[in-house]
Design a protein around this motif. Sequence first.
Motif, PDB file in Angstrom:
ATOM      1  N   TYR A  11       0.805  -1.200   0.067  1.00 50.17           N
ATOM      2  CA  TYR A  11       0.081   0.037  -0.291  1.00 50.17           C
ATOM      3  C   TYR A  11       0.963   1.331  -0.140  1.00 50.17           C
ATOM      4  O   TYR A  11       1.912   1.228   0.511  1.00 50.17           O
ATOM      5  CB  TYR A  11      -0.972  -0.138   1.130  1.00 50.17           C
ATOM      6  N   TYR A  28       2.063   9.355  -4.885  1.00 47.31           N
ATOM      7  CA  TYR A  28       0.948   9.240  -5.734  1.00 47.31           C
ATOM      8  C   TYR A  28       0.991   9.439  -7.219  1.00 47.31           C
ATOM      9  O   TYR A  28       0.742   8.453  -7.819  1.00 47.31           O
ATOM     10  CB  TYR A  28      -0.325  10.008  -5.003  1.00 47.31           C
ATOM     11  N   PRO A  29       1.576  10.632  -7.520  1.00 45.60           N
ATOM     12  CA  PRO A  29       1.621  10.809  -8.991  1.00 45.60           C
ATOM     13  C   PRO A  29       2.593   9.771  -9.573  1.00 45.60           C
ATOM     14  O   PRO A  29       2.473   9.106 -10.579  1.00 45.60           O
ATOM     15  CB  PRO A  29       2.297  12.139  -9.100  1.00 45.60           C
ATOM     16  N   THR A  48       1.036   6.287 -10.075  1.00 49.95           N
ATOM     17  CA  THR A  48      -0.016   6.336 -11.198  1.00 49.95           C
ATOM     18  C   THR A  48       0.708   6.420 -12.506  1.00 49.95           C
ATOM     19  O   THR A  48       0.082   5.743 -13.182  1.00 49.95           O
ATOM     20  CB  THR A  48      -1.071   7.840 -11.034  1.00 49.95           C
ATOM     21  N   PRO A 105     -11.710   4.235   2.972  1.00 46.16           N
ATOM     22  CA  PRO A 105     -12.103   3.897   2.049  1.00 46.16           C
ATOM     23  C   PRO A 105     -11.263   2.739   1.527  1.00 46.16           C
ATOM     24  O   PRO A 105     -10.122   2.427   2.179  1.00 46.16           O
ATOM     25  CB  PRO A 105     -11.995   5.030   1.227  1.00 46.16           C
ATOM     26  N   PRO A 106     -11.592   1.846   0.904  1.00 47.49           N
ATOM     27  CA  PRO A 106     -10.870   0.832   0.279  1.00 47.49           C
ATOM     28  C   PRO A 106      -9.297   1.247  -0.420  1.00 47.49           C
ATOM     29  O   PRO A 106      -9.280   2.430  -0.678  1.00 47.49           O
ATOM     30  CB  PRO A 106     -11.586   0.252  -0.919  1.00 47.49           C
ATOM     31  N   LYS A 132      -5.755   0.981  -2.549  1.00 49.73           N
ATOM     32  CA  LYS A 132      -5.038   0.284  -3.850  1.00 49.73           C
ATOM     33  C   LYS A 132      -3.809  -0.463  -3.124  1.00 49.73           C
ATOM     34  O   LYS A 132      -2.853   0.243  -2.819  1.00 49.73           O
ATOM     35  CB  LYS A 132      -4.668   1.320  -4.636  1.00 49.73           C
ATOM     36  N   GLU A 155      -7.096  10.925 -11.255  1.00 47.20           N
ATOM     37  CA  GLU A 155      -6.770   9.564 -10.519  1.00 47.20           C
ATOM     38  C   GLU A 155      -5.790  10.012  -9.198  1.00 47.20           C
ATOM     39  O   GLU A 155      -5.937   9.401  -8.293  1.00 47.20           O
ATOM     40  CB  GLU A 155      -6.148   8.540 -11.399  1.00 47.20           C
ATOM     41  N   ILE A 156      -4.870  10.901  -9.415  1.00 45.43           N
ATOM     42  CA  ILE A 156      -4.003  11.178  -8.533  1.00 45.43           C
ATOM     43  C   ILE A 156      -4.665  12.076  -7.444  1.00 45.43           C
ATOM     44  O   ILE A 156      -4.346  11.560  -6.197  1.00 45.43           O
ATOM     45  CB  ILE A 156      -2.741  12.113  -9.057  1.00 45.43           C
ATOM     46  N   ASP A 173      -6.723   9.409  -5.293  1.00 45.90           N
ATOM     47  CA  ASP A 173      -5.558   8.655  -4.432  1.00 45.90           C
ATOM     48  C   ASP A 173      -5.338   9.432  -3.242  1.00 45.90           C
ATOM     49  O   ASP A 173      -5.270   9.133  -1.945  1.00 45.90           O
ATOM     50  CB  ASP A 173      -4.496   8.358  -5.056  1.00 45.90           C
ATOM     51  N   ILE A 174      -4.896  10.961  -3.327  1.00 48.38           N
ATOM     52  CA  ILE A 174      -4.605  11.672  -2.299  1.00 48.38           C
ATOM     53  C   ILE A 174      -5.624  11.913  -1.385  1.00 48.38           C
ATOM     54  O   ILE A 174      -5.704  11.853  -0.327  1.00 48.38           O
ATOM     55  CB  ILE A 174      -4.065  13.089  -2.951  1.00 48.38           C
ATOM     56  N   ASN A 217      -8.273   9.984  -1.013  1.00 49.31           N
ATOM     57  CA  ASN A 217      -8.810   8.811  -0.160  1.00 49.31           C
ATOM     58  C   ASN A 217      -7.443   8.449   0.925  1.00 49.31           C
ATOM     59  O   ASN A 217      -8.010   7.965   2.143  1.00 49.31           O
ATOM     60  CB  ASN A 217      -8.442   7.475  -1.231  1.00 49.31           C
TER      61      ASN A 217
END
Lengths: 118, 526
Positions: free
Chosen positions: A29, A50-51, A54, A73-74, A76, B43-44, B47-48, B50
């Motif tokens: 994670y 994160y970027p 991705t 939340p779930p 990734k 998406e980024i 993600d952030i 979340n």
Amino acid sequence: MIVENTQTQMRKGILEYCILSLISREEIYASDIISELTKARLIVVEGTIYPLLTRLKNNGLLIYNWQESTSGPPRKYYILSPAGLEVLKRLDTTWSELSYAVEVSLENRIIEPTTEKS
Amino acid sequence: MNKTIIININGTVFHIEEDAYEVLRTYMTGVKRHFTYTTDSEEIVTDIENRLAEMFSERLKLDHKQVIIIDDVEFVTEKMGVVDDFDIDEEDQTIRLSTGAYKTEKKLFRDTEDSLVGGVCSGIGHYFGVEPKWIRLIAIITLFMGIGIPLYIILWLIIPKAKSRVDKMAMKGEPINIQNFKKNFDEEIEGLKSGLRTASKEAKPAINRLARFIGKAGMLFIKFIGAIIILTGVIGLFVLALGLITFLGYWNGNQLNTFPFNVVNPGYKSVLTLSAFTLIFIPITALVIFAIRVLFAHFEVSKTLYFGMLIIWLAGLGIGVYHISKIGSEFNEEAQFSVKSNLKRSKSFYLKLNPVQYLTKEDSMDYNIDPNNFKGRIILNSRRGEFNLPRNVSLKIEKADVGTPVLIQEFSAKGPDFQTALENAQRAKHRYIQTDSTLLFDGNTHLQKGELWRDQNVHLILRIPESTTLFIEGTLNRYLEDYSLWDCQPQNAKSDFLSEWIMTANGLKCKNDSLYNQKENSTERQ
């Protein structure tokens, strides 16, 4: 300025390599990646990850699975794709070459280990 | 106690304090802007978000809390990192240029933290980058030009108040990003701690602090004025209420016989007093309530009360006007009658104002006058006549057609109809006394006690045969028609100077005319 640029370049490449390596070990994670990196004294903020993740995912190197979380939340969870594994192998080779190069270059020099950030 | 907001971060619901929410929102705005030009920005950002949600949940669970406060937001955003630190991964460094601190457009808000009235001037000052005091100066100038107040009220209504911190920063034109936000927030906290609203001691030049000081001092001044208004207003209301009762008793007891109180018919006294009382009492009450509202922001006054007060005031006004017009109708008709008396013949007459004041012992007590000493003057020698009526005596000197001197007293008065007017005139008294060649006139007509004033007048016509000499006392000048005694006396003459006149075929003539004219001329030449 030049120093900073070089530092950034070095960190950039190594960060990516480290992340791929960490993911190759097990399903992982994003925030766990941070903890691992912190343990390895490669300190970045989470926002950096994160970027990057991705982008790696969109390049086909990573796959993720959604997993339920007890807190929030779930999540990734990332694993390497076959292509990612391939890239990692090539990076391993590159790294051992580079590592050797650095080792040889640094021979007879004493570098004191430091915990300081960049 | 703090206001909380409910937010939804990708399906998870959180309660968050307002301040914390603003910090978070600004942070997320920064993040979103940072990734605007990056592929997969959505998406980024998700993600952030979340991850932020997850960290919030963890923290809330850990501390057994239900509401996210500013500390939580700071902790979480610190962990996530500021947008500038994200750039380590970016391949295209030019992106950096388009992100980071972006300058926001200045917006026009009312600055209620630095306000004298509604914060309009300081808001305009922020917008144009001018110190509020200059705008205020202009505002005060426009105030004198007459457009200031309506213009100010319109601006007050149109320009929104800077409510949130984002508004305040937009008002001052500070870039809205997380660093500034924190700076702003910390400043505010610091300001609250040190008892000031905003602590921008280093950040802003001294002159700004001066402007702030002027603003604060102005506020203090307004509050001071407000406090004075409240205090004097309440005392005034108390005195007024007390005075009302006293006055009603006093007046209805016929104790007030002086002009203009003796105009009012007895039946109207209470009504008129009450309506006058209402007309004064209600505005003072409204003023006091307004001052209280200005001073204590939380003091609520229902509109019903204001409306009620307005209606009572209007009713008081209406009743007052009605009764005053009723009294006015008492002056509809005028009646006149004359009393003709023959005077004893004499070669010359001395015309004087009767020096005797018609103050009976009872009157003296009513007016609370020491008969021997009224403001340093001896009452018995006063030539002012009774002071409870307007001047109502006039004197005209004419040539008599016959050999006998004659005094005609023309009494006149007003009333609702002719009969009443005539009765009013008949009740008025005027006295003259002849002792040999001396004629003493009263300076006033006299009304009986309790008599209403209905413009009772006496017009005296003195008819004197030709070539009679008249010595007229200076005090009579104000009653005398057609002639001025000043023409027949030396300059700086005392009021009891007797000017010498002679009745000719063409009327009254100054005997020493040439003498006084010469004197006048000589003084002019000097």
